[in-house]
Design an enzyme around this catalytic site. Structure first.
Site, PDB file in Angstrom:
ATOM      1  N   ASN A   1      44.513  54.367  32.005  1.00  0.00           N
ATOM      2  CA  ASN A   1      45.322  53.435  31.216  1.00  0.00           C
ATOM      3  C   ASN A   1      44.428  52.832  30.134  1.00  0.00           C
ATOM      4  OD1 ASN A   1      46.833  51.350  30.194  1.00  0.00           O
ATOM      5  ND2 ASN A   1      47.227  50.353  32.160  1.00  0.00           N
TER       6      ASN A   1
ATOM      7  N   LYS B   1      41.425  51.190  32.059  1.00  0.00           N
ATOM      8  CA  LYS B   1      41.516  51.006  33.507  1.00  0.00           C
ATOM      9  C   LYS B   1      41.711  52.380  34.135  1.00  0.00           C
ATOM     10  CE  LYS B   1      43.819  46.551  33.137  1.00  0.00           C
ATOM     11  NZ  LYS B   1      45.145  46.029  32.947  1.00  0.00           N
TER      12      LYS B   1
ATOM     13  N   ARG C   1      48.852  56.580  31.082  1.00  0.00           N
ATOM     14  CA  ARG C   1      49.894  55.652  30.670  1.00  0.00           C
ATOM     15  C   ARG C   1      49.976  55.707  29.139  1.00  0.00           C
ATOM     16  NH1 ARG C   1      49.627  49.275  29.684  1.00  0.00           N
ATOM     17  NH2 ARG C   1      51.836  48.988  29.327  1.00  0.00           N
TER      18      ARG C   1
ATOM     19  N   HIS D   1      57.320  48.338  30.120  1.00  0.00           N
ATOM     20  CA  HIS D   1      57.051  48.157  31.558  1.00  0.00           C
ATOM     21  C   HIS D   1      57.932  49.080  32.402  1.00  0.00           C
ATOM     22  CE1 HIS D   1      55.988  43.715  30.484  1.00  0.00           C
ATOM     23  NE2 HIS D   1      54.862  44.396  30.600  1.00  0.00           N
TER      24      HIS D   1
ATOM     25  N   HIS E   1      59.729  41.610  35.776  1.00  0.00           N
ATOM     26  CA  HIS E   1      58.290  41.880  35.690  1.00  0.00           C
ATOM     27  C   HIS E   1      57.687  40.706  34.919  1.00  0.00           C
ATOM     28  CE1 HIS E   1      54.678  44.575  35.098  1.00  0.00           C
ATOM     29  NE2 HIS E   1      54.485  43.651  34.172  1.00  0.00           N
TER      30      HIS E   1
ATOM     31  N   ASN F   1      51.450  38.669  32.159  1.00  0.00           N
ATOM     32  CA  ASN F   1      51.065  38.209  30.835  1.00  0.00           C
ATOM     33  C   ASN F   1      52.092  38.621  29.803  1.00  0.00           C
ATOM     34  OD1 ASN F   1      49.080  36.784  29.629  1.00  0.00           O
ATOM     35  ND2 ASN F   1      47.482  38.181  30.351  1.00  0.00           N
TER      36      ASN F   1
ATOM     37  N   ARG G   1      53.084  35.571  23.623  1.00  0.00           N
ATOM     38  CA  ARG G   1      54.142  36.126  22.756  1.00  0.00           C
ATOM     39  C   ARG G   1      55.374  35.242  22.778  1.00  0.00           C
ATOM     40  NH1 ARG G   1      54.095  41.990  25.437  1.00  0.00           N
ATOM     41  NH2 ARG G   1      51.933  41.763  26.052  1.00  0.00           N
TER      42      ARG G   1
ATOM     43  N   ASP H   1      47.344  31.381  30.502  1.00  0.00           N
ATOM     44  CA  ASP H   1      47.336  31.736  31.915  1.00  0.00           C
ATOM     45  C   ASP H   1      48.213  30.755  32.704  1.00  0.00           C
ATOM     46  OD1 ASP H   1      46.499  31.876  34.729  1.00  0.00           O
ATOM     47  OD2 ASP H   1      44.976  33.252  33.971  1.00  0.00           O
ATOM     48  N   PHE H   2      49.198  31.293  33.407  1.00  0.00           N
ATOM     49  CA  PHE H   2      50.164  30.435  34.101  1.00  0.00           C
ATOM     50  C   PHE H   2      49.515  29.576  35.191  1.00  0.00           C
ATOM     51  CE2 PHE H   2      54.560  31.245  32.714  1.00  0.00           C
ATOM     52  CZ  PHE H   2      54.294  32.184  31.720  1.00  0.00           C
TER      53      PHE H   2
ATOM     54  N   GLY I   1      51.879  39.641  37.907  1.00  0.00           N
ATOM     55  CA  GLY I   1      51.018  38.490  38.222  1.00  0.00           C
ATOM     56  C   GLY I   1      51.768  37.228  38.626  1.00  0.00           C
TER      57      GLY I   1
ATOM     58  N   GLU J   1      54.676  37.903  41.478  1.00  0.00           N
ATOM     59  CA  GLU J   1      54.140  38.162  42.825  1.00  0.00           C
ATOM     60  C   GLU J   1      53.454  36.939  43.429  1.00  0.00           C
ATOM     61  OE1 GLU J   1      51.419  41.489  42.348  1.00  0.00           O
ATOM     62  OE2 GLU J   1      52.959  42.604  41.264  1.00  0.00           O
TER      63      GLU J   1
ATOM     64  N   GLU K   1      51.865  50.342  39.213  1.00  0.00           N
ATOM     65  CA  GLU K   1      52.114  51.307  38.135  1.00  0.00           C
ATOM     66  C   GLU K   1      51.235  52.545  38.280  1.00  0.00           C
ATOM     67  OE1 GLU K   1      51.718  47.751  35.782  1.00  0.00           O
ATOM     68  OE2 GLU K   1      53.110  48.563  34.315  1.00  0.00           O
TER      69      GLU K   1
HETATM   70  P1  ADP Z   1      49.235  41.857  32.590  1.00  0.00           P
HETATM   71  O1  ADP Z   1      49.141  43.104  33.452  1.00  0.00           O
HETATM   72  O2  ADP Z   1      50.410  41.794  31.692  1.00  0.00           O
HETATM   73  O3  ADP Z   1      47.943  41.456  31.932  1.00  0.00           O
HETATM   74  P2  ADP Z   1      49.496  40.483  35.125  1.00  0.00           P
HETATM   75  O4  ADP Z   1      50.660  41.138  35.768  1.00  0.00           O
HETATM   76  O5  ADP Z   1      48.144  40.744  35.680  1.00  0.00           O
HETATM   77  O6  ADP Z   1      49.527  40.648  33.569  1.00  0.00           O
HETATM   78  O7  ADP Z   1      49.773  38.908  35.203  1.00  0.00           O
HETATM   79  C1  ADP Z   1      48.892  37.989  34.642  1.00  0.00           C
HETATM   80  C2  ADP Z   1      49.519  36.619  34.749  1.00  0.00           C
HETATM   81  O8  ADP Z   1      49.775  36.340  36.136  1.00  0.00           O
HETATM   82  C3  ADP Z   1      48.632  35.514  34.215  1.00  0.00           C
HETATM   83  O9  ADP Z   1      49.344  34.701  33.311  1.00  0.00           O
HETATM   84  C4  ADP Z   1      48.311  34.723  35.434  1.00  0.00           C
HETATM   85  O10 ADP Z   1      48.329  33.381  35.138  1.00  0.00           O
HETATM   86  C5  ADP Z   1      49.475  34.994  36.360  1.00  0.00           C
HETATM   87  N1  ADP Z   1      49.085  34.717  37.728  1.00  0.00           N
HETATM   88  C6  ADP Z   1      48.216  35.389  38.505  1.00  0.00           C
HETATM   89  N2  ADP Z   1      48.076  34.775  39.705  1.00  0.00           N
HETATM   90  C7  ADP Z   1      48.862  33.667  39.670  1.00  0.00           C
HETATM   91  C8  ADP Z   1      49.159  32.606  40.579  1.00  0.00           C
HETATM   92  N3  ADP Z   1      48.591  32.543  41.777  1.00  0.00           N
HETATM   93  N4  ADP Z   1      50.027  31.661  40.177  1.00  0.00           N
HETATM   94  C9  ADP Z   1      50.596  31.700  38.964  1.00  0.00           C
HETATM   95  N5  ADP Z   1      50.365  32.664  38.073  1.00  0.00           N
HETATM   96  C10 ADP Z   1      49.513  33.631  38.405  1.00  0.00           C
END
Ligand code: ADP
Length: 404
Positions: free
Chosen positions: A7, A14, A91, A180, A208, A211, A241, A283-284, A331, A334, A384
């Site tokens: 990827n 990756k 990918r 996605h 999904h 980020n 975004r 970052d959430f 992220g 889940e 994925e």
């Molecule tokens: P991408 O593959 O699009 O880079 P991911 O699926 O890895 O993204 O998701 C990244 C996002 O998931 C980040 O914004 C991160 O803050 C969020 N995230 C990861 N763990 C947690 C958690 N425990 N609580 C809240 N958000 C989380």
């Protein structure tokens, strides 16, 4: 049977080597900061110490060579010879409407991926660089392209046509494509298994939320609508975004701030979303922490995000005339019980009711609904890479049978 999954992002690569017959991930790794100072490879083999190496990696070709060398390296490798790789699955982000399935890579496929670079200028050229490097170092190993857009190709025209003069669709291919797809496909197949019904009998909404974030309405196994559009900018608000906005905002700001197209593209893709609203982070996890401390803009960023997810769920229930299951993945989907709870809060009229205790889960497959819920809500960690490996095996096997 070993499948290598690659990827390539604009400055990253990756990879995973999977044994598809035993469900074993033999190696997973990442090359970071390609073309920048301090590029690095991280290579993890199960039950062994993680290998990290900071080394000059000027381009994707060198990155691929390094990955292949690591796979066969006597100390950190897991295979003796590259011939032990049955096939490589790549990918590829954008295939427009050229492919609705994964394909064996040929010169024609390479040209099609190049042609689609206009809509994914950062991703498709990087994906191609990975394909070209793998083909040159492993000329006898079949290479397969697995597209983010492919699974969404079942959408009907009423979902993918923008209300613009029709000629822009005909002339330039401007329409909704969705992204996605590999993740939406994987979790929709998993949820059918968990609910114990054939996917052809289910109406599913897959969220999904990473980020980058997108939602898909999957009716009887086929995508009928999805939130991302011509590019991955449309739909939900995301890390950086903006998602859906009135197009007039773009014109207004370009005039007002005297911005070029490139500056505007950057603004909408890199400076907006929850980062733009909160001013805190993309970052959430950071946003949730700040919101807890009483930062009202961080809370607002979360509210805008969850409100929009709810809106899409409502819209997709209407589009499908019902829903049997909602999946949370990626992220945030889940790992954040709080965000899942906020999203599901006002949806009881749809038969959605989540069990607080079960919802308190992170990163594991679980039906988090209460017993009386008529629409199941399920957390499914996406995979994925696994899906790409499965698709790759399927395509190469089919070709073998065809030429036997
Ligand atoms: P991408 O593959 O699009 O880079 P991911 O699926 O890895 O993204 O998701 C990244 C996002 O998931 C980040 O914004 C991160 O803050 C969020 N995230 C990861 N763990 C947690 C958690 N425990 N609580 C809240 N958000 C989380």
């Amino acid at each position: 049977m070993n499948i290598l999954v690659i990827n390539c992002g604009s400055s990253s690569l990756k990879y995973q080597l999977l044994n598809i017959d035993t469900n074993e991930v033999k190696v997973l790794g990442m090359v970071d900061r390609i073309g920048m100072p301090n590029s690095k490879i991280t290579h993890c083999v199960a039950n062994r110490k993680k290998m990290e190496l900071t080394v000059d990696i000027p381009n994707h070709d060198v990155a691929v060579r390094l990955v292949l060398d690591s796979l066969i390296c006597p100390d950190n490798g897991v295979i003796k010879n590259l011939n032990e790789i049955y096939a490589v699955g790549h990918r590829v982000v954008h295939a427009a409407d050229k492919f609705s399935e994964s394909v064996l890579i040929t010169n024609k496929v390479i040209k099609a991926i190049k042609d689609c670079s206009v809509f994914a200028p950062l991703h498709n050229p990087a994906n191609l660089a990975g394909i070209e490097a793998c083909s040159s170092y492993m000329p006898n190993v079949p290479q397969v392209a697995v597209f983010d857009t492919a699974f969404h190709q079942t959408m009907p025209p009423r979902s993918y046509i923008y209300a613009l003069p029709y000629e822009v669709y005909e002339k330039y291919g401007i329409r909704r494509y969705g992204f996605h797809g590999t993740s939406h496909k994987y979790v929709s197949l998993r949820v059918a298994g968990i609910l114990g019904k054939p996917i052809e009998k289910l109406k599913i909404i897959t969220c999904h939320l990473g980020n980058g974030a997108s939602i898909a309405a999957i009716c009887h196994g086929k995508v009928v609508d999805t939130s991302m559009g011509l590019t991955p900018l449309e739909g939900l608000s995301m890390g950086t975004r903006c998602g859906d906005i009135d197009p007039e905002v773009v014109l207004f700001l370009m005039e007002k701030k005297n911005m070029t197209v490139q500056q505007m593209r950057n603004y909408l893709n890199k400076e907006s979303g929850v980062l733009g609203i909160s001013g805190v982070s993309s970052d959430f996890r950071d946003i949730e922490k700040e919101a807890e401390k009483g930062n009202h803009r961080a809370q607002l960023a979360l509210d805008v995000f969850t409100h929009r997810v709810q809106k899409y769920i409502g819209a997709y229930v209407a589009v499908m005339d019902g829903v049997d299951g909602i999946v949370f993945t990626a992220g945030i989907g889940e790992n954040s019980p709080e965000i899942r709870r906020s999203i599901c809060k006002n949806l009881s009229h749809l038969g959605i009711s989540i069990d607080e205790e079960k919802n308190n889960t992170r990163g594991q497959e679980l039906d988090i609904s209460t017993a009386q819920a008529s629409c199941r809500v399920v957390v499914i960690p996406t995979n994925e890479e696994w899906m790409i490996a499965i698709e790759t095996k399927k395509i190469v096997k089919a070709k073998e049978i065809q030429s036997a």
